[in-house]
Design an enzyme around this catalytic site. Structure first.
Site, PDB file in Angstrom:
ATOM      1  N   PHE A  64       0.838  -1.216   0.000  1.00  0.00           N
ATOM      2  CA  PHE A  64       0.000   0.000   0.000  1.00  0.00           C
ATOM      3  C   PHE A  64       0.865   1.255   0.000  1.00  0.00           C
ATOM      4  O   PHE A  64       0.511   2.267  -0.613  1.00  0.00           O
ATOM      5  CB  PHE A  64      -0.950   0.014   1.208  1.00  0.00           C
ATOM      6  CG  PHE A  64      -2.025   1.046   1.102  1.00  0.00           C
ATOM      7  CD1 PHE A  64      -1.892   2.268   1.736  1.00  0.00           C
ATOM      8  CD2 PHE A  64      -3.163   0.800   0.353  1.00  0.00           C
ATOM      9  CE1 PHE A  64      -2.870   3.239   1.630  1.00  0.00           C
ATOM     10  CE2 PHE A  64      -4.168   1.770   0.240  1.00  0.00           C
ATOM     11  CZ  PHE A  64      -4.022   2.984   0.882  1.00  0.00           C
ATOM     12  N   VAL A  88       1.435  -9.372  -2.573  1.00  0.00           N
ATOM     13  CA  VAL A  88       0.302  -9.472  -1.656  1.00  0.00           C
ATOM     14  C   VAL A  88      -0.235 -10.895  -1.727  1.00  0.00           C
ATOM     15  O   VAL A  88      -0.556 -11.387  -2.819  1.00  0.00           O
ATOM     16  CB  VAL A  88      -0.799  -8.467  -2.010  1.00  0.00           C
ATOM     17  CG1 VAL A  88      -1.821  -8.369  -0.881  1.00  0.00           C
ATOM     18  CG2 VAL A  88      -0.209  -7.085  -2.280  1.00  0.00           C
ATOM     19  N   GLU A  92      -6.459 -14.576   5.854  1.00  0.00           N
ATOM     20  CA  GLU A  92      -7.770 -15.075   6.318  1.00  0.00           C
ATOM     21  C   GLU A  92      -8.892 -14.085   6.050  1.00  0.00           C
ATOM     22  O   GLU A  92     -10.064 -14.454   6.053  1.00  0.00           O
ATOM     23  CB  GLU A  92      -7.704 -15.360   7.830  1.00  0.00           C
ATOM     24  CG  GLU A  92      -6.752 -16.468   8.226  1.00  0.00           C
ATOM     25  CD  GLU A  92      -6.682 -16.630   9.737  1.00  0.00           C
ATOM     26  OE1 GLU A  92      -5.969 -17.523  10.202  1.00  0.00           O
ATOM     27  OE2 GLU A  92      -7.351 -15.834  10.445  1.00  0.00           O
ATOM     28  N   HIS A  95      -8.666  -8.194   3.880  1.00  0.00           N
ATOM     29  CA  HIS A  95      -7.616  -7.167   3.768  1.00  0.00           C
ATOM     30  C   HIS A  95      -6.878  -7.290   2.432  1.00  0.00           C
ATOM     31  O   HIS A  95      -6.522  -6.287   1.806  1.00  0.00           O
ATOM     32  CB  HIS A  95      -6.653  -7.300   4.936  1.00  0.00           C
ATOM     33  CG  HIS A  95      -5.781  -6.099   5.101  1.00  0.00           C
ATOM     34  ND1 HIS A  95      -4.427  -6.190   5.236  1.00  0.00           N
ATOM     35  CD2 HIS A  95      -6.073  -4.786   5.138  1.00  0.00           C
ATOM     36  CE1 HIS A  95      -3.922  -4.974   5.356  1.00  0.00           C
ATOM     37  NE2 HIS A  95      -4.897  -4.101   5.306  1.00  0.00           N
ATOM     38  N   PHE A 120       3.472  -1.669 -12.996  1.00  0.00           N
ATOM     39  CA  PHE A 120       2.812  -2.379 -11.891  1.00  0.00           C
ATOM     40  C   PHE A 120       3.393  -3.785 -11.771  1.00  0.00           C
ATOM     41  O   PHE A 120       3.043  -4.682 -12.532  1.00  0.00           O
ATOM     42  CB  PHE A 120       1.303  -2.444 -12.174  1.00  0.00           C
ATOM     43  CG  PHE A 120       0.474  -3.015 -11.066  1.00  0.00           C
ATOM     44  CD1 PHE A 120       0.040  -4.332 -11.099  1.00  0.00           C
ATOM     45  CD2 PHE A 120       0.129  -2.237  -9.980  1.00  0.00           C
ATOM     46  CE1 PHE A 120      -0.734  -4.862 -10.084  1.00  0.00           C
ATOM     47  CE2 PHE A 120      -0.658  -2.758  -8.947  1.00  0.00           C
ATOM     48  CZ  PHE A 120      -1.078  -4.071  -9.014  1.00  0.00           C
ATOM     49  N   ARG A 134       6.490 -17.080  -9.832  1.00  0.00           N
ATOM     50  CA  ARG A 134       6.500 -15.877 -10.684  1.00  0.00           C
ATOM     51  C   ARG A 134       7.628 -14.898 -10.327  1.00  0.00           C
ATOM     52  O   ARG A 134       7.691 -13.808 -10.853  1.00  0.00           O
ATOM     53  CB  ARG A 134       5.136 -15.179 -10.605  1.00  0.00           C
ATOM     54  CG  ARG A 134       4.039 -15.994 -11.284  1.00  0.00           C
ATOM     55  CD  ARG A 134       2.640 -15.647 -10.792  1.00  0.00           C
ATOM     56  NE  ARG A 134       1.619 -16.412 -11.516  1.00  0.00           N
ATOM     57  CZ  ARG A 134       1.328 -17.681 -11.263  1.00  0.00           C
ATOM     58  NH1 ARG A 134       1.968 -18.362 -10.284  1.00  0.00           N
ATOM     59  NH2 ARG A 134       0.426 -18.334 -11.970  1.00  0.00           N
TER      60      ARG A 134
HETATM   61  N1  LIG Z   1      -0.680  -8.483   3.839  1.00  0.00           N
HETATM   62  C1  LIG Z   1       0.190  -7.805   3.014  1.00  0.00           C
HETATM   63  C2  LIG Z   1       0.426  -6.435   3.132  1.00  0.00           C
HETATM   64  N2  LIG Z   1      -0.221  -5.704   4.093  1.00  0.00           N
HETATM   65  C3  LIG Z   1       0.272  -4.408   4.539  1.00  0.00           C
HETATM   66  C4  LIG Z   1      -0.175  -3.241   3.649  1.00  0.00           C
HETATM   67  O1  LIG Z   1       0.489  -3.257   2.386  1.00  0.00           O
HETATM   68  C5  LIG Z   1       0.183  -1.914   4.340  1.00  0.00           C
HETATM   69  O2  LIG Z   1       1.587  -1.868   4.552  1.00  0.00           O
HETATM   70  C6  LIG Z   1      -0.544  -1.777   5.666  1.00  0.00           C
HETATM   71  O3  LIG Z   1      -1.933  -1.918   5.454  1.00  0.00           O
HETATM   72  C7  LIG Z   1      -0.252  -0.401   6.303  1.00  0.00           C
HETATM   73  O4  LIG Z   1      -0.654   0.643   5.441  1.00  0.00           O
HETATM   74  N3  LIG Z   1       1.270  -5.804   2.304  1.00  0.00           N
HETATM   75  C8  LIG Z   1       1.918  -6.512   1.315  1.00  0.00           C
HETATM   76  O5  LIG Z   1       2.704  -5.921   0.558  1.00  0.00           O
HETATM   77  N4  LIG Z   1       1.701  -7.845   1.179  1.00  0.00           N
HETATM   78  C9  LIG Z   1       0.847  -8.526   1.989  1.00  0.00           C
HETATM   79  O6  LIG Z   1       0.662  -9.767   1.825  1.00  0.00           O
HETATM   80  C1  LIG Z   2      -3.018  -9.064   2.356  1.00  0.00           C
HETATM   81  C2  LIG Z   2      -2.913  -9.003   3.826  1.00  0.00           C
HETATM   82  O1  LIG Z   2      -2.883  -7.964   4.445  1.00  0.00           O
HETATM   83  C3  LIG Z   2      -3.019 -10.331   4.511  1.00  0.00           C
HETATM   84  O2  LIG Z   2      -1.855 -11.081   4.202  1.00  0.00           O
HETATM   85  C4  LIG Z   2      -3.130 -10.195   6.017  1.00  0.00           C
HETATM   86  O3  LIG Z   2      -3.508 -11.468   6.467  1.00  0.00           O
HETATM   87  P1  LIG Z   2      -4.944 -11.652   7.205  1.00  0.00           P
HETATM   88  O4  LIG Z   2      -6.023 -11.336   6.159  1.00  0.00           O
HETATM   89  O5  LIG Z   2      -4.978 -13.113   7.623  1.00  0.00           O
HETATM   90  O6  LIG Z   2      -4.975 -10.688   8.360  1.00  0.00           O
END
Ligand SMILES: Nc1c(NC[C@H](O)[C@H](O)[C@H](O)CO)[nH]c(=O)[nH]c1=O
Ligand SMILES: CC(=O)[C@@H](O)COP(=O)(O)O
Length: 159
Positions: A64, A88, A92, A95, A120, A134
């Site tokens: 993000f 990403v 669960e 998010h 991207f 990948r």
């Molecule tokens: N779960 C993953 C995240 N989550 C964190 C967000 O990207 C961000 O840093 C947070 O919400 C604070 O703003 N980020 C990833 O890059 N990959 C993930 O699997």
């Molecule tokens: C994409 C995310 O932020 C994720 O990996 C966080 O895991 P959860 O959805 O189990 O809190």
């Protein structure tokens, strides 16, 4: 479902990158994946004529934060293209959906607002294995593909 692998490219079809300056913003989440994507991109830049000093790398906490990192890089550096690198992986909760959609829309908005193409390179995967496949595995390295896209867009930007 078909998986496209563009990591093996014909160098003769790629513009020389010697005169271009590139930024790479890398998310620190899943660093084993994002570092492989970064190394693939850097090696592809160098293989196509870019110089070490013309490849600027910044790290951000998560995907993000790629949005702000790319924006700040555009505002403070003189660049011909940027690659936003993240990974990403579905957890669960929902998010995953919000992070993926947010970074997608954010990078799209920056491409509209500024005159520096942002590539991207955010893997949005169901499993870690998909990410491994990948980022240097059986489906190639999306970092390589993104570097080729960045070189082509930097050349297009000159018109
Ligand atoms: N779960 C993953 C995240 N989550 C964190 C967000 O990207 C961000 O840093 C947070 O919400 C604070 O703003 N980020 C990833 O890059 N990959 C993930 O699997
Ligand atoms: C994409 C995310 O932020 C994720 O990996 C966080 O895991 P959860 O959805 O189990 O809190």
């Amino acid at each position: 479902m078909a998986t496209t692998n563009l990591s093996n490219y014909d160098k003769a079809t790629i513009p020389n990158a010697k005169k271009f300056r590139f930024g790479i913003v890398v998310s620190e989440w899943n660093p084993d994946i994002t570092e492989n994507l970064y190394l693939g991109a850097k090696e592809a830049f160098l293989e196509n004529g870019a110089t070490e000093e013309n490849i600027i790398k910044w790290d951000v906490p998560g995907s993000f934060e790629l949005i702000y990192g790319c924006k700040k890089m555009i505002e403070t550096q003189k660049l011909d293209a940027i690659i936003a690198i993240g990974n990403v992986i579905q957890g669960e909760t929902k998010h995953f959906d919000f992070v993926c959609d947010g970074v997608t829309q954010g990078i799209k908005d920056l491409n509209i607002k500024f005159d520096v193409p942002i590539i991207f390179c955010v893997l949005t995967d169901n499993t870690k294995q998909q990410s491994i496949d990948r980022s240097g595995g059986k489906h190639g390295n999306k970092g390589i593909e993104s570097a080729i896209a960045a070189i082509k867009m930097a050349a297009l930007r000159e018109f």
